[in-house]
Design an enzyme around this catalytic site. Structure first.
Site: not given
Ligand code: COA
Length: 333
Positions: A118, A260, A290
């Site tokens: 990520c 994030h 996500n």
């Protein structure tokens, strides 16, 4: 040696058409819309459809064309392509090479995939910055394109509720002498003592996908959610504080914080620790969940296109992911 300042010349993003709601998931697994919203803030996510060309390179093509257009460039002006894809199109050729072809780029520019999960797109920013600063490259396309649905076990309620597919892209280039856009500061880290908290052990060289692997359901990602939650909050808040300090910016001088988008509770906890008002925090986890390394560039592009982020704004972006990798960037847009 003359050094140049790096500017975000243009951004773009792509979200697959198909929407999967919490209600859709609750019809398949033992969960509920309310549980997911309360624990994560997620209402829905997008899921790519391979038959519509929505794979990492296909989504990247759409997002990149928008970024290149926003930068007032044409595809052949790009002289380096860097793609973050936790699960690439395939092992070989790399997704960045496929993207070069899909963009119609004929200038033989180098192409490279990175995997920092990520944090991947955030990892690419200081790398591209260093190469633009020194004059090595002029227009670098950095892309986070993620199809997590391909390794998300839709029968595992601990993980499947969290993720979605998307792509975010940006073209980085030189700021001209009369502009003040620049990357002030950055930090990239990896704490490998926590690497076992988020894994996908099958499908690589160590463990090929075999009938035995499939029988044991080892082809999916596994996660220790609570450990990751804690690490995410402490690391992102510490990194955000550090890059703001190194940029010599007070919290008042930071216009937007783009964390994030893993979980609304993580975003809120980081915001509280970092002491930044919620009104300055860009959030889209409710709509897209996500999307791994696509999450920050998608949020960035959305906020630029809807007019929240304007030229001259000071931005702070932070991410974390499997590894556990993490990073933060402070820049003037
Ligand atoms: N629906 C309903 N119940 C669920 C559920 C779901 N989708 N998922 C888990 N549960 C249950 C658990 O089985 C557990 O039940 P038990 O108490 O009977 O054992 C209970 O809910 C609480 O589980 P817990 O894991 O303590 O919940 P949590 O508050 O930690 O939330 C996460 C779980 C995954 C949402 C949270 O830990 C998280 O977001 N972690 C970070 C993950 C992440 O960001 N990963 C990506 C990194 S880039």
């Amino acid at each position: 040696m003359r050094l140049f300042n790096t500017k975000i010349l243009g951004t773009g993003s792509y979200l697959p058409e198909r929407i999967v709601t919490n209600k859709d998931l609750s019809e398949r697994i033992d969960t509920s819309h309310d549980w997911i919203v309360e624990r994560t803030g997620i209402h829905q996510r997008r899921v790519a459809d391979l038959s519509k060309g929505e794979n990492p390179s296909g989504m990247a093509k759409e997002a990149s064309l928008k970024a290149i257009e926003a930068a007032n460039l044409t595809p052949n002006d790009i002289d380096l392509i860097l793609v973050s894809a936790t699960m690439p199109d395939q092992s070989m050729p790399n997704t960045a090479s496929v993207l070069q072809e899909k963009l119609g780029i004929t200038n033989l520019c180098p192409t490279l995939d990175v995997n920092a999960a990520c944090s991947g797109w955030i990892y690419l920013v200081p790398m591209a910055d260093a190469m633009i600063k020194t004059g090595l490259y002029k227009h670098i396309l950095i892309v986070g394109s993620e199809m997590l649905s391909s390794f998300n076990n839709w029968d595992d309620r601990n993980t499947c509720i969290l993720f979605g597919d998307a792509c975010g892209a940006a073209v980085l280039g030189r700021a001209s002498e009369n502009e003040d856009s620049r990357i002030y500061s950055s930090i990239l880290t990896c704490d490998s003592t926590k690497k076992d908290h988020l894994t996908l052990m099958a499908g690589g060289a160590n463990k090929r996908i075999t009938h035995e692997v499939l029988d044991k359901n080892e082809q999916w990602m596994t996660m220790n959610g609570q450990q990751i939650f804690k690490a995410a909050v402490t690391t992102m808040a510490a990194h955000a504080e550090r890059v703001a300090r190194e940029a010599e910016l007070t919290l008042d001088q930071i216009d937007w914080f783009i964390p994030h988008q893993a979980n609304l509770r993580i975003i809120e906890a980081v915001g509280t620790r970092f002491n930044i008002p919620a009104s300055k925090v860009i959030v889209n986890v409710d709509r897209f969940a996500n999307t791994s390394s696509a999450s920050v560039p998608v949020a960035l592009d959305e906020a630029i296109r809807d007019g929240r982020i304007k030229r001259g704004d000071n931005l702070l972006m932070a991410a974390f992911g499997a590894g556990l990798t993490a990073g933060a960037i402070c820049l003037k847009y």
